[in-house]
Write a protein that holds these residues in place. Structure first.
Motif, PDB file in Angstrom:
ATOM      1  N   GLY A 109      -4.797   7.241  -5.679  1.00 50.22           N
ATOM      2  CA  GLY A 109      -4.621   5.957  -5.180  1.00 50.22           C
ATOM      3  C   GLY A 109      -3.043   5.259  -5.324  1.00 50.22           C
ATOM      4  N   CYS A 110      -2.414   4.587  -4.941  1.00 48.82           N
ATOM      5  CA  CYS A 110      -1.282   3.451  -5.495  1.00 48.82           C
ATOM      6  C   CYS A 110      -1.130   2.074  -4.422  1.00 48.82           C
ATOM      7  CB  CYS A 110      -0.808   4.998  -6.465  1.00 48.82           C
ATOM      8  SG  CYS A 110       1.345   3.525  -6.171  1.00 48.82           S
ATOM      9  N   SER A 111      -1.244   1.812  -5.005  1.00 49.37           N
ATOM     10  CA  SER A 111      -0.948  -0.094  -3.945  1.00 49.37           C
ATOM     11  C   SER A 111       0.795   0.530  -3.147  1.00 49.37           C
ATOM     12  CB  SER A 111      -1.284  -0.962  -4.760  1.00 49.37           C
ATOM     13  OG  SER A 111      -0.304  -1.064  -5.892  1.00 49.37           O
ATOM     14  N   ARG A 216       4.052  -3.971  -3.695  1.00 52.43           N
ATOM     15  CA  ARG A 216       3.881  -4.134  -4.903  1.00 52.43           C
ATOM     16  C   ARG A 216       2.550  -3.117  -5.249  1.00 52.43           C
ATOM     17  NH1 ARG A 216       3.933 -10.236  -4.319  1.00 52.43           N
ATOM     18  NH2 ARG A 216       5.695 -10.788  -3.549  1.00 52.43           N
ATOM     19  N   CYS A 217       3.161  -3.286  -6.916  1.00 55.85           N
ATOM     20  CA  CYS A 217       1.873  -2.358  -7.921  1.00 55.85           C
ATOM     21  C   CYS A 217       1.216  -3.370  -7.802  1.00 55.85           C
ATOM     22  CB  CYS A 217       3.172  -2.055  -8.763  1.00 55.85           C
ATOM     23  SG  CYS A 217       1.351  -1.572 -10.057  1.00 55.85           S
ATOM     24  N   GLU A 218      -0.545  -3.208  -7.816  1.00 52.02           N
ATOM     25  CA  GLU A 218      -1.376  -4.270  -8.312  1.00 52.02           C
ATOM     26  C   GLU A 218      -2.031  -4.591  -9.602  1.00 52.02           C
ATOM     27  OE1 GLU A 218      -4.293  -0.763  -6.297  1.00 52.02           O
ATOM     28  OE2 GLU A 218      -5.432  -1.715  -7.156  1.00 52.02           O
ATOM     29  N   ARG A 303      -6.138  -2.352 -15.625  1.00 50.11           N
ATOM     30  CA  ARG A 303      -6.119  -0.778 -15.774  1.00 50.11           C
ATOM     31  C   ARG A 303      -5.601  -0.688 -14.384  1.00 50.11           C
ATOM     32  NH1 ARG A 303      -5.694   3.721 -17.230  1.00 50.11           N
ATOM     33  NH2 ARG A 303      -7.286   5.116 -16.915  1.00 50.11           N
ATOM     34  N   CYS A 304      -5.197   0.169 -14.570  1.00 51.66           N
ATOM     35  CA  CYS A 304      -4.579   0.619 -12.630  1.00 51.66           C
ATOM     36  C   CYS A 304      -5.942   1.577 -12.518  1.00 51.66           C
ATOM     37  CB  CYS A 304      -3.568   2.015 -12.753  1.00 51.66           C
ATOM     38  SG  CYS A 304      -3.158   2.804 -11.543  1.00 51.66           S
ATOM     39  N   PRO A 305      -7.309   1.334 -11.684  1.00 48.83           N
ATOM     40  CA  PRO A 305      -7.741   1.513 -10.829  1.00 48.83           C
ATOM     41  C   PRO A 305      -7.834   3.233 -10.534  1.00 48.83           C
ATOM     42  CG  PRO A 305      -7.329   0.195  -9.580  1.00 48.83           C
ATOM     43  CD  PRO A 305      -6.347  -0.307 -10.619  1.00 48.83           C
TER      44      PRO A 305
HETATM   45 FE1  SF4 Z   1       0.370   2.541  -8.183  1.00 48.93          FE
HETATM   46 FE2  SF4 Z   1       0.340   0.301  -9.839  1.00 48.93          FE
HETATM   47 FE3  SF4 Z   1      -0.998   2.395 -10.563  1.00 48.93          FE
HETATM   48 FE4  SF4 Z   1       1.450   2.276 -11.300  1.00 48.93          FE
HETATM   49  S1  SF4 Z   1       0.022   1.222 -11.646  1.00 48.93           S
HETATM   50  S2  SF4 Z   1      -0.491   4.046  -9.771  1.00 48.93           S
HETATM   51  S3  SF4 Z   1       2.420   1.560  -9.353  1.00 48.93           S
HETATM   52  S4  SF4 Z   1      -1.153   1.118  -8.558  1.00 48.93           S
END
Ligand code: SF4
Ligand code: 13P
Length: 351
Positions: A109-111, A216-218, A303-305
């Motif tokens: 996913g992606c916030s 927003r990007c988490e 870290r982006c989960p």
């Molecule tokens: Fe999405 Fe932020 Fe992860 Fe990039 S870093 S993929 S914008 S949640």
């Protein structure tokens, strides 16, 4: 490359940060991935946020969202394995529908992508008729299908300027919108309640305005201006780089802001002694592995989960079991393609 050669390469790049047993294991898995890649005649695209053992071994192309979209559009391989998150793999499918696009994780996913729906975009269009809608590439295909043009962090300013309009709807990242608005001289509003469709407010009150969304990007929203002040106090010679998904206050205090690839290139070009990257933390690890002479300060571990779900092991299984296949319904794909192709026509190109 066989497992022994991969081990030596990984040891050279990651020997200081990865235990011996893990180096051996990762080299074996990477060798399996390369064998399966050849067997399937696949191309592997690796986003800059991939874990170092994956990033430095198996991708045919590494890069930011824009570069990887272009690579996906150009490939003639029957399988595209996208080591990134779902919206990126979807973009590859939108651009190259006759290929099988595989995402090595079921979710990814992606916030930002989850912060907006196609119905939200339709409501915005009704509230602000005639105002062009730009969507960040970090959205799902049905949202792209409702918009006029896409952008990424590396071409957002150029895309907005290409519209030659003084009013634009920019979705869904509030911070990216504010950062782009500053560069394009627009005033930002994030409407809490949308004006009624066809009301006077929609046409008249929004000149020289960027209408933003509350996504927003988490990961990037965690960085603060105070973090920057504290690091500068301790290391006055540090070069600070911030992704434009950080707040405008953070970006204003940084020395450089740009896409993931733009930040990598800026570090490579710079003669600064130390660096602080305000972005997802694997990217710093990847830069250090390639340039051990660069001193990368560690602020914390953001870290982006979602990016973290993709590992070498998942990539191997993706190729082995042909999973998870990304599909985009054709009516949505065709409309989303218009937005993506308009963006690609704006540039910049990759070599
Ligand atoms: Fe999405 Fe932020 Fe992860 Fe990039 S870093 S993929 S914008 S949640
Ligand atoms: P880039 O296009 O700069 O690689 O950014 C993608 C992303 O998701 C950053 O969080």
């Amino acid at each position: 490359m066989n497992a022994d050669a991969l081990y030596l390469d990984l040891k050279h790049k990651l020997g200081d940060v990865m235990p011996e047993a893990e180096l051996i294991l990762k080299a074996e898995v990477a060798a399996e991935v390369l064998r399966l890649k050849e067997e399937r005649n696949a191309v592997i695209l690796g986003h800059n946020y991939m874990e170092p053992a994956l990033f430095h071994t198996v991708p045919d192309f590494q890069g930011d969202s824009l570069e990887l979209s272009r690579r996906a559009a150009e490939t003639d391989k029957p399988y595209i394995v996208f080591c990134g998150v779902r919206f990126m793999a979807e973009t590859a499918k939108i651009l190259n529908p006759s290929k099988t696009v595989l995402l090595p994780t079921e979710k990814g996913g992606c916030s930002l992508a989850e912060s907006i729906t196609a119905a939200d975009v339709r409501a915005l269009r009704a509230a602000y008729p005639g105002v062009p809608i730009v969507t960040y590439i970090n959205t799902y295909a049905d949202v792209k299908a409702e918009c006029d043009i896409c952008c990424t962090s590396s071409n957002a300013v150029a895309v907005v300027e290409s519209l030659k309009t003084d009013t634009v709807i920019f979705l869904p990242d509030e911070y990216l919108a504010k950062n782009v608005a500053r560069e394009t001289g627009l005033h930002v509003i994030v409407p809490k309640v949308l004006p009624k469709a066809g009301s006077a407010a929609s046409g008249t009150d929004v000149e020289h305005t960027m209408i933003a969304w509350k996504g927003r990007c988490e990961v990037h929203e965690l960085f603060t201006p105070e973090d920057i002040d504290s690091v500068r106090k301790q290391f006055p010679d540090v070069m600070i780089l911030a992704h434009p998904e950080c707040s405008p206050e953070v970006v204003a205090k940084a020395d450089f802001s740009g896409s993931t690839t733009a930040m990598i290139k800026a570090v490579e070009k710079s003669k600064a002694k130390r660096y602080l990257l305000l972005t997802e933390c694997s990217m710093g690890d990847n830069i250090v592995a390639a340039h051990p002479e660069k001193e990368m300060l560690r602020l914390c571990s953001h870290r982006c989960p979602h990016m973290g779900e993709i590992t070498l092991e998942q990539t191997r299984d993706s190729l082995k079991y042909l999973r998870w296949v990304i599909d985009v319904p054709e009516d949505i794909r065709v409309r989303a393609l218009r937005s993506v192709e308009r963006m690609l026509a704006v540039g910049p190109k990759v070599d």
